[in-house]
Design a protein around this motif. Structure first.
Motif, PDB file in Angstrom:
ATOM      1  N   GLY A   1       0.790  -1.225   0.000  1.00  0.00           N
ATOM      2  CA  GLY A   1       0.000   0.000   0.000  1.00  0.00           C
ATOM      3  C   GLY A   1       0.824   1.277   0.000  1.00  0.00           C
ATOM      4  N   PHE A   2       2.147   1.168   0.106  1.00  0.00           N
ATOM      5  CA  PHE A   2       3.002   2.356   0.055  1.00  0.00           C
ATOM      6  C   PHE A   2       3.008   2.957  -1.353  1.00  0.00           C
ATOM      7  N   ASP A   3       3.264   4.250  -1.423  1.00  0.00           N
ATOM      8  CA  ASP A   3       3.476   4.903  -2.715  1.00  0.00           C
ATOM      9  C   ASP A   3       4.969   5.210  -2.825  1.00  0.00           C
ATOM     10  N   CYS A   4       5.676   4.385  -3.557  1.00  0.00           N
ATOM     11  CA  CYS A   4       7.131   4.533  -3.683  1.00  0.00           C
ATOM     12  C   CYS A   4       7.552   4.970  -5.082  1.00  0.00           C
ATOM     13  N   ARG A   5       6.629   5.567  -5.809  1.00  0.00           N
ATOM     14  CA  ARG A   5       6.965   6.041  -7.151  1.00  0.00           C
ATOM     15  C   ARG A   5       8.068   7.102  -7.058  1.00  0.00           C
ATOM     16  N   GLY A   6       9.097   6.934  -7.885  1.00  0.00           N
ATOM     17  CA  GLY A   6      10.229   7.854  -7.887  1.00  0.00           C
ATOM     18  C   GLY A   6      11.261   7.560  -6.817  1.00  0.00           C
ATOM     19  N   GLU A   7      11.038   6.513  -6.007  1.00  0.00           N
ATOM     20  CA  GLU A   7      11.944   6.201  -4.899  1.00  0.00           C
ATOM     21  C   GLU A   7      12.898   5.055  -5.244  1.00  0.00           C
ATOM     22  N   THR A   8      14.056   5.114  -4.598  1.00  0.00           N
ATOM     23  CA  THR A   8      14.986   3.986  -4.608  1.00  0.00           C
ATOM     24  C   THR A   8      14.922   3.318  -3.244  1.00  0.00           C
ATOM     25  N   VAL A   9      14.663   2.025  -3.245  1.00  0.00           N
ATOM     26  CA  VAL A   9      14.514   1.252  -2.016  1.00  0.00           C
ATOM     27  C   VAL A   9      15.648   0.237  -1.930  1.00  0.00           C
TER      28      VAL A   9
ATOM     29  N   LEU B   1       9.412  -7.831  -3.779  1.00  0.00           N
ATOM     30  CA  LEU B   1       8.365  -7.913  -4.804  1.00  0.00           C
ATOM     31  C   LEU B   1       7.189  -6.978  -4.530  1.00  0.00           C
ATOM     32  N   PRO B   2       6.649  -6.880  -3.307  1.00  0.00           N
ATOM     33  CA  PRO B   2       5.591  -5.877  -3.073  1.00  0.00           C
ATOM     34  C   PRO B   2       6.044  -4.453  -3.359  1.00  0.00           C
ATOM     35  N   TYR B   3       7.304  -4.126  -3.031  1.00  0.00           N
ATOM     36  CA  TYR B   3       7.810  -2.787  -3.329  1.00  0.00           C
ATOM     37  C   TYR B   3       7.788  -2.517  -4.836  1.00  0.00           C
ATOM     38  N   LEU B   4       8.114  -3.525  -5.609  1.00  0.00           N
ATOM     39  CA  LEU B   4       8.181  -3.357  -7.059  1.00  0.00           C
ATOM     40  C   LEU B   4       6.818  -3.478  -7.729  1.00  0.00           C
ATOM     41  N   VAL B   5       6.059  -4.515  -7.368  1.00  0.00           N
ATOM     42  CA  VAL B   5       4.806  -4.813  -8.065  1.00  0.00           C
ATOM     43  C   VAL B   5       3.696  -3.832  -7.698  1.00  0.00           C
ATOM     44  N   HIS B   6       3.504  -3.594  -6.405  1.00  0.00           N
ATOM     45  CA  HIS B   6       2.374  -2.774  -5.962  1.00  0.00           C
ATOM     46  C   HIS B   6       2.768  -1.349  -5.559  1.00  0.00           C
ATOM     47  N   ALA B   7       3.886  -1.185  -4.834  1.00  0.00           N
ATOM     48  CA  ALA B   7       4.296   0.153  -4.389  1.00  0.00           C
ATOM     49  C   ALA B   7       4.971   0.948  -5.502  1.00  0.00           C
ATOM     50  N   LYS B   8       5.328   0.267  -6.596  1.00  0.00           N
ATOM     51  CA  LYS B   8       5.855   0.915  -7.800  1.00  0.00           C
ATOM     52  C   LYS B   8       7.166   1.661  -7.568  1.00  0.00           C
TER      53      LYS B   8
ATOM     54  N   ALA C   1      19.561   5.643  -1.026  1.00  0.00           N
ATOM     55  CA  ALA C   1      18.239   5.157  -0.653  1.00  0.00           C
ATOM     56  C   ALA C   1      17.301   6.233  -0.126  1.00  0.00           C
ATOM     57  N   ASP C   2      16.059   6.180  -0.620  1.00  0.00           N
ATOM     58  CA  ASP C   2      14.973   6.962  -0.034  1.00  0.00           C
ATOM     59  C   ASP C   2      14.270   6.159   1.056  1.00  0.00           C
ATOM     60  N   ARG C   3      14.480   4.848   0.999  1.00  0.00           N
ATOM     61  CA  ARG C   3      13.799   3.949   1.923  1.00  0.00           C
ATOM     62  C   ARG C   3      14.646   2.693   2.074  1.00  0.00           C
ATOM     63  N   VAL C   4      14.797   2.204   3.318  1.00  0.00           N
ATOM     64  CA  VAL C   4      15.556   0.979   3.568  1.00  0.00           C
ATOM     65  C   VAL C   4      14.685   0.020   4.359  1.00  0.00           C
ATOM     66  N   ASN C   5      14.580  -1.195   3.873  1.00  0.00           N
ATOM     67  CA  ASN C   5      13.805  -2.230   4.553  1.00  0.00           C
ATOM     68  C   ASN C   5      14.756  -3.152   5.310  1.00  0.00           C
ATOM     69  N   LEU C   6      14.584  -3.233   6.636  1.00  0.00           N
ATOM     70  CA  LEU C   6      15.423  -4.088   7.478  1.00  0.00           C
ATOM     71  C   LEU C   6      14.564  -5.227   8.028  1.00  0.00           C
ATOM     72  N   GLY C   7      14.204  -6.141   7.152  1.00  0.00           N
ATOM     73  CA  GLY C   7      13.230  -7.179   7.476  1.00  0.00           C
ATOM     74  C   GLY C   7      13.820  -8.448   8.037  1.00  0.00           C
ATOM     75  N   LEU C   8      14.623  -8.337   9.087  1.00  0.00           N
ATOM     76  CA  LEU C   8      15.229  -9.520   9.696  1.00  0.00           C
ATOM     77  C   LEU C   8      14.810  -9.592  11.164  1.00  0.00           C
ATOM     78  N   ILE C   9      14.372 -10.769  11.599  1.00  0.00           N
ATOM     79  CA  ILE C   9      14.085 -11.002  13.007  1.00  0.00           C
ATOM     80  C   ILE C   9      14.899 -12.211  13.470  1.00  0.00           C
ATOM     81  N   PRO C  10      15.204 -12.284  14.756  1.00  0.00           N
ATOM     82  CA  PRO C  10      14.668 -11.491  15.857  1.00  0.00           C
ATOM     83  C   PRO C  10      15.172 -10.054  15.912  1.00  0.00           C
ATOM     84  N   SER C  11      16.270  -9.722  15.214  1.00  0.00           N
ATOM     85  CA  SER C  11      16.761  -8.356  15.225  1.00  0.00           C
ATOM     86  C   SER C  11      17.529  -8.070  13.938  1.00  0.00           C
TER      87      SER C  11
END
Length: 395
Positions: free
Chosen positions: A208-216, A228-235, A281-291
């Motif tokens: 649901g993010f709007d990432c048009r024009g952004e580098t992630v 894939l969600p960043y590319l397919v849906h958030a554009k 980067a305009d946005r960085v995803n740190l999707g690792l758990i537990p930390s």
């Protein structure tokens, strides 16, 4: 996502809002859970359009909404378990063996389904008695009863640094599977890569993010869970996907091609701490758990020096154990409030830490702002996977 997609909500009033949006599956009944929440069945066709943030605003609630799966009879659960028990009992008795309570406890009560492959857990079929039946006959019987063509068993997650699953194929040779979430196709080798269905809420939120024009930059891309969600849906205009597991990279390449977005993604294979990128980067995803703390310094280096950006920081946050008596509703509400207070305290500490890291890295002051704290899922009553959206700007 296996089973019936459901929205877990703290109040029954949410049913009316979902129904007004045409998202409620009226052919199924809502389910009340033991923790006081309600599971509302959602039409699968509406799942990709479900905006949890706007929905929370619509029903004027500060509580958390989660998408989970209620297992249908064709999926996993008690119904499948009871039918499986019957055919296994018949199979054993046909071999002259007596059915016992111990055997009953040794059959699977839950499993994961990926297309025509069913993945069993490591707590079933442990008794030596099963060896009296030929493997081919046993596994064919189990697969047929569960509506599968292939069968595998996961024993544990290896400590090879890649979190590779230790999976044994029981029936069938081909171990690649296809999983579709939110209109995105994920393909992977079930014996070499993990797939977490539990982070569906976060994938929906990212979509649901709007990432048009952004580098992630996705620092822990895996097979493309968030890339894939960043590319397919958030554009997003460009995604740099970092992954050090070669098996996951193989799947990621396949998934980028399958979803038609490979032209906007650059894969960086290897340890992201050695990443040769800076200030992009305009946005960085740190999707690792537990930390994801090992990647915090890397994230600071990646943010644009002039404008900064937003970090999405995943963490397992432990809350203090709440002592309450059964059915004590006020205490349950208090417990949820206490959880949110712990998440907020962690977020505030993290924001201060990033401000310090960024100052050390750039030599100038930065302002950090907590945009949002998202509860993804719970692993135990006091361990919660949360995501902090942290805005970082040079002062």
């Amino acid at each position: 996502m296996d089973g019936v997609p459901c929205l877990r909500v703290p109040q029954c009033q949410a049913q009316k809002s979902l129904q007004s949006k045409g998202a409620l599956d009226l052919s199924l009944s809502l389910v009340k859970d033991s923790d006081g929440t309600v599971l509302l069945p959602i039409l699968a066709s509406c799942l990709s359009q479900l905006d949890l943030q706007s929905f929370r605003t619509t029903v004027a609630s500060d509580d958390d909404f989660e998408v989970s799966a209620l297992q249908s009879k064709k999926g996993k659960g008690r119904a499948s378990g009871s039918k499986l028990e019957k055919v296994l009992q018949d199979l054993l008795e046909s071999h002259g063996e007596r059915w016992t309570e111990e055997l009953k406890r040794d059959i699977p009560r839950s499993f994961q389904r990926h297309g025509d492959l069913v993945l069993l857990g490591d707590t079933c079929f442990l008794l030596p008695l099963w060896e009296n039946i030929g493997n081919q006959q046993l596994w064919s019987t189990v697969a047929r009863r569960l509506g599968a063509k292939r069968l595998a068993k996961i024993r544990r997650i290896s400590r090879d640094g890649f979190r590779s699953p230790e999976v044994t194929m029981l029936l069938g040779e081909h171990s690649w599977v296809k999983h579709v979430d939110n209109g995105i196709s994920y393909e992977f080798d079930v014996t070499k890569c993990m797939f977490s269905a539990g982070n569906i809420t976060e994938k929906l939120r990212v979509a649901g993010f709007d990432c048009r024009g952004e580098t992630v930059v996705d620092l822990y891309a895996g097979i493309g869970y968030f890339t894939l969600p960043y590319l397919v849906h958030a554009k997003a205009s460009r995604v740099h996907a970092c992954e050090w597991n070669p098996n996951a990279v193989e799947a990621l390449k396949k998934n980028l091609e399958a979803n038609g977005v490979s032209d906007r993604c650059t894969i960086h294979q290897g340890d992201n701490r050695q990443l040769q990128l800076c200030g992009v980067a305009d946005r960085v995803n740190l999707g690792l758990i537990p930390s994801s703390e090992d990647g915090w310094s890397v994230a600071c280096r990646l943010l644009r020096r002039a404008t900064g950006g937003v970090l999405h920081i995943h963490q397992n946050v432990t809350s203090p154990v709440q002592h309450s008596t059964a059915g004590d509703a006020p205490q349950k509400v208090s417990g949820k409030k206490a959880d949110r207070e712990v998440w907020r305290a962690w977020a505030e500490d993290t924001a201060k830490h990033f401000a310090s890291l960024l100052k050390d890295f750039t030599g100038t002051r930065w302002t950090t702002n907590i945009q949002h704290i998202e509860h993804v899922k719970s692993y135990a009553p006091h361990v919660h996977h949360v995501v902090l959206d942290l805005e970082c700007r040079p002062s």
